[in-house]
Design a protein around this motif. Sequence first.
Motif, PDB file in Angstrom:
ATOM      1  N   THR A  25       0.830  -1.204   0.000  1.00 41.64           N
ATOM      2  CA  THR A  25       0.000   0.000   0.000  1.00 41.64           C
ATOM      3  C   THR A  25       0.866   1.257   0.000  1.00 41.64           C
ATOM      4  N   ARG A  29       1.015   4.062  -2.905  1.00 40.91           N
ATOM      5  CA  ARG A  29       0.752   5.461  -2.562  1.00 40.91           C
ATOM      6  C   ARG A  29       1.883   6.350  -3.081  1.00 40.91           C
ATOM      7  N   TYR A  35      -3.285   9.039  -4.430  1.00 37.18           N
ATOM      8  CA  TYR A  35      -3.802   8.090  -3.455  1.00 37.18           C
ATOM      9  C   TYR A  35      -3.246   8.378  -2.064  1.00 37.18           C
ATOM     10  N   LYS A  38      -5.146   6.384   0.626  1.00 32.51           N
ATOM     11  CA  LYS A  38      -5.384   4.968   0.323  1.00 32.51           C
ATOM     12  C   LYS A  38      -4.937   4.101   1.502  1.00 32.51           C
ATOM     13  N   SER A  42      -6.456  -2.275  -4.117  1.00 36.00           N
ATOM     14  CA  SER A  42      -7.555  -2.603  -5.014  1.00 36.00           C
ATOM     15  C   SER A  42      -7.194  -3.849  -5.814  1.00 36.00           C
ATOM     16  N   ASP A  45      -4.237  -3.259  -8.025  1.00 36.44           N
ATOM     17  CA  ASP A  45      -2.947  -3.364  -7.336  1.00 36.44           C
ATOM     18  C   ASP A  45      -2.505  -4.821  -7.226  1.00 36.44           C
TER      19      ASP A  45
END
Length: 84
Positions: A25, A29, A35, A38, A42, A45
Amino acid sequence: MPLGMICLRLTIPWYATTGHSPHDTAERRARARWYTTKTELSFEDMVIKLRRVIIAELFRPQALYQATPEETRAVLAACAAAET
């Protein structure tokens, strides 16, 4: 549509069991500055991670030494003899 559902049903379990990294993540980002809030990955990703893993595996060097069939048979025979 059916192929997309199959890909979805294969990608999510792969990511959950093998592909997950806590840094994914944060990396996503950093790559996509929009993002900033975030918190979860998703499906896109997960697919990106899967593609990278597949490409890395294609270019991974093969083992320098591979056992010959005779060596493999000798090890299997030794294992079988040890069982009796």
